[in-house]
Design a protein around this motif. Structure first.
Motif, mmCIF file in Angstrom:
data_model
loop_
_atom_site.group_PDB
_atom_site.id
_atom_site.type_symbol
_atom_site.label_atom_id
_atom_site.label_comp_id
_atom_site.label_asym_id
_atom_site.label_seq_id
_atom_site.Cartn_x
_atom_site.Cartn_y
_atom_site.Cartn_z
ATOM 1 N N GLY A 1 0.814 -1.221 0.000
ATOM 2 C CA GLY A 1 0.000 0.000 0.000
ATOM 3 C C GLY A 1 0.843 1.265 0.000
ATOM 4 N N ARG A 2 2.192 1.104 0.111
ATOM 5 C CA ARG A 2 3.091 2.279 0.082
ATOM 6 C C ARG A 2 3.276 2.703 -1.369
ATOM 7 N N THR A 3 3.281 4.007 -1.628
ATOM 8 C CA THR A 3 3.528 4.466 -2.999
ATOM 9 C C THR A 3 5.017 4.727 -3.184
ATOM 10 N N PHE A 4 5.471 4.562 -4.406
ATOM 11 C CA PHE A 4 6.866 4.858 -4.733
ATOM 12 C C PHE A 4 6.905 5.459 -6.136
ATOM 13 N N THR A 5 7.987 6.153 -6.438
ATOM 14 C CA THR A 5 8.166 6.668 -7.799
ATOM 15 C C THR A 5 9.458 6.093 -8.359
ATOM 16 N N ALA A 6 9.482 5.943 -9.677
ATOM 17 C CA ALA A 6 10.683 5.456 -10.367
ATOM 18 C C ALA A 6 10.742 6.136 -11.724
ATOM 19 N N THR A 7 11.964 6.329 -12.210
ATOM 20 C CA THR A 7 12.130 7.001 -13.504
ATOM 21 C C THR A 7 12.760 6.038 -14.521
ATOM 22 N N ALA A 8 12.448 6.283 -15.786
ATOM 23 C CA ALA A 8 12.991 5.438 -16.861
ATOM 24 C C ALA A 8 13.095 6.236 -18.145
ATOM 25 N N ARG A 9 13.971 5.749 -19.042
ATOM 26 C CA ARG A 9 14.114 6.415 -20.341
ATOM 27 C C ARG A 9 13.018 5.989 -21.307
ATOM 28 N N LYS A 10 12.569 4.748 -21.179
ATOM 29 C CA LYS A 10 11.494 4.249 -22.055
ATOM 30 C C LYS A 10 10.468 3.525 -21.202
ATOM 31 N N LEU A 11 9.266 3.469 -21.732
ATOM 32 C CA LEU A 11 8.167 2.824 -21.022
ATOM 33 C C LEU A 11 7.460 1.858 -21.968
ATOM 34 N N LEU A 12 7.076 0.696 -21.454
ATOM 35 C CA LEU A 12 6.309 -0.265 -22.261
ATOM 36 C C LEU A 12 4.997 -0.563 -21.549
ATOM 37 N N LEU A 13 3.889 -0.276 -22.232
ATOM 38 C CA LEU A 13 2.562 -0.613 -21.706
ATOM 39 C C LEU A 13 2.205 -2.018 -22.171
ATOM 40 N N ALA A 14 2.026 -2.926 -21.226
ATOM 41 C CA ALA A 14 1.615 -4.296 -21.564
ATOM 42 C C ALA A 14 0.489 -4.668 -20.608
ATOM 43 N N THR A 15 -0.505 -3.769 -20.547
ATOM 44 C CA THR A 15 -1.522 -3.825 -19.494
ATOM 45 C C THR A 15 -2.760 -4.624 -19.880
ATOM 46 N N GLY A 16 -2.904 -4.985 -21.165
ATOM 47 C CA GLY A 16 -4.010 -5.850 -21.569
ATOM 48 C C GLY A 16 -5.367 -5.170 -21.564
ATOM 49 N N VAL A 17 -6.398 -5.998 -21.717
ATOM 50 C CA VAL A 17 -7.777 -5.505 -21.801
ATOM 51 C C VAL A 17 -8.655 -6.270 -20.814
ATOM 52 N N GLU A 18 -9.842 -5.717 -20.595
ATOM 53 C CA GLU A 18 -10.833 -6.410 -19.769
ATOM 54 C C GLU A 18 -12.064 -6.633 -20.617
ATOM 55 N N ASP A 19 -12.678 -7.807 -20.455
ATOM 56 C CA ASP A 19 -13.877 -8.138 -21.223
ATOM 57 C C ASP A 19 -15.116 -7.623 -20.498
ATOM 58 N N GLU A 20 -16.042 -7.040 -21.267
ATOM 59 C CA GLU A 20 -17.323 -6.592 -20.711
ATOM 60 C C GLU A 20 -18.366 -7.618 -21.113
ATOM 61 N N LEU A 21 -18.726 -8.496 -20.192
ATOM 62 C CA LEU A 21 -19.678 -9.561 -20.524
ATOM 63 C C LEU A 21 -21.102 -9.011 -20.572
ATOM 64 N N PRO A 22 -21.946 -9.565 -21.458
ATOM 65 C CA PRO A 22 -23.352 -9.144 -21.475
ATOM 66 C C PRO A 22 -23.989 -9.391 -20.096
ATOM 67 N N PRO A 23 -24.983 -8.557 -19.711
ATOM 68 C CA PRO A 23 -25.527 -8.663 -18.348
ATOM 69 C C PRO A 23 -26.528 -9.815 -18.192
ATOM 70 N N VAL A 24 -26.138 -11.008 -18.600
ATOM 71 C CA VAL A 24 -27.009 -12.183 -18.459
ATOM 72 C C VAL A 24 -26.616 -12.895 -17.164
ATOM 73 N N PRO A 25 -27.565 -13.071 -16.226
ATOM 74 C CA PRO A 25 -27.205 -13.745 -14.976
ATOM 75 C C PRO A 25 -26.598 -15.129 -15.239
ATOM 76 N N GLY A 26 -25.490 -15.384 -14.567
ATOM 77 C CA GLY A 26 -24.807 -16.675 -14.729
ATOM 78 C C GLY A 26 -23.628 -16.625 -15.676
ATOM 79 N N MET A 27 -23.573 -15.596 -16.522
ATOM 80 C CA MET A 27 -22.512 -15.549 -17.540
ATOM 81 C C MET A 27 -21.137 -15.355 -16.897
ATOM 82 N N ARG A 28 -21.048 -14.440 -15.944
ATOM 83 C CA ARG A 28 -19.764 -14.162 -15.283
ATOM 84 C C ARG A 28 -19.274 -15.396 -14.506
ATOM 85 N N ASP A 29 -20.211 -16.110 -13.850
ATOM 86 C CA ASP A 29 -19.833 -17.293 -13.056
ATOM 87 C C ASP A 29 -19.247 -18.409 -13.918
#
Length: 323
Positions: free
Chosen positions: A116-144
């Motif tokens: 839970g402690r925050t920290f900072t770090a510096t870099a010359r280059k950055l790579l985003l490899a954070t992916g995606v999240e799926d938005e499932l239709p709101p049908v009961p049981g689908m997420r389970d």
């Protein structure tokens, strides 16, 4: 007494900004760990910020991954992390990146560590490899049932459910394309549109030709087992359709808002735009894996991470070696 003058170098390498790391990789899935491995082998100082379980965590296995077919998602990442250990210049931290600030030719990353402690770090280059999240239709049981009885990718799961009674959920062009694809694995296939299907006459004709049925009844809920297997699609009329699995092509959103915060160019589908060198519209900021557009497979994400790592290393080398 002779004086030996020190030869003056004709070209002096431009002073490189002093940063904590050469590269910070945000995301520790297939793309992030693959990039970290390649950069570690290039003796680059790398920090990998691991934000937690990957998108495919509920899946029973990663399929079609050369030499690793059927490996559990968590095991694939465990092996990936273990194989980073010999590379002393690579550090992996459990951390959620909250903010990224470009500062001249460098980036400052603010993150919250697992305590839970925050920290900072510096870099010359950055790579985003954070992916995606799926938005499932709101049908009961689908997420389970997600990842076992409800599936998104026939290339990942078609073989496991072959020759079983299957269904495809959705409307319009997207459901038609998915159903025609899935029909390769399923002689008994029903398209469930959950209300009006918005299918063109041509789409209906193509589905009929492949003996794919269409059911436009509104769906009440999905019935499945405690282990996540699908049993029945239950319609609002009370009627049940027994199915082994249901394929759905969910909408997605970026798992992290960092690209948006930074003002990166996005594609019309909300993916992070990159050029042929894996660089986003912001100089020094790269992206790889499901964050970018194209087919979403762990093996391809790993390859894109490798491509991004090479592009980053070559850019850093050009900056360090004057012309």
């Amino acid at each position: 007494m002779s004086h030996h003058a020190t030869p003056v170098p004709r070209h002096r390498a431009p002073a490189q900004p002093t940063t904590d790391y050469d590269v910070i990789i945000i995301g520790a899935g297939s793309a992030g760990l693959s990039a970290a491995l390649a950069l570690g082998r290039c003796l680059r100082r790398v920090l990998v910020c691991d934000g937690g379980p990957p998108r495919n965590a509920p899946s029973p296995g990663v399929q079609s991954f050369f030499t690793r077919d059927g490996i559990k998602p968590a095991e694939l990442l465990r092996v990936g992390l273990a194989q980073l250990e010999p590379y002393e210049t690579v550090e992996v931290r459990r951390a959620q990146v909250q903010r990224v600030k470009p500062a001249g030719r460098t980036f400052t990353v603010e993150a919250e560590g697992k305590s839970g402690r925050t920290f900072t770090a510096t870099a010359r280059k950055l790579l985003l490899a954070t992916g995606v999240e799926d938005e499932l239709p709101p049908v009961p049981g689908m997420r389970d049932l997600w990842g076992r009885g409800v599936l998104h990718c026939p290339y990942c799961h078609g073989w496991e459910v072959r020759n079983q009674p299957l269904a495809v959920y959705g409307q319009g062009k997207i459901v038609t394309g998915m159903a025609l694809l899935v029909s390769r694995w399923a002689p008994d296939l029903v398209v469930c549109t959950d209300g009006p299907g918005h299918l063109s006459d041509n789409a209906r004709r193509r589905l009929r030709q492949q003996k794919i049925k269409v059911n436009e009844e509104p769906i009440s809920h999905l019935e499945g087992t405690a282990g996540g297997q699908l049993r029945n699609i239950v319609f609002q009329s009370g009627e049940k359709l027994a199915r082994h699995a249901l394929f759905v092509h969910p909408h997605q959103h970026q798992r992290s808002t960092l690209a948006e915060q930074l003002g990166c160019r996005l594609t019309s589908k909300g993916a992070v735009w990159i050029n042929k060198h894996s660089q986003t519209s912001i100089s020094g900021l790269y992206a790889a894996g499901d964050t970018t557009s194209g087919p979403q497979k762990a093996l391809l994400a790993a390859a894109e991470g490798m491509e991004a790592a090479i592009a980053i290393h070559e850019t850093l080398t050009r900056e360090e070696c004057p012309k």
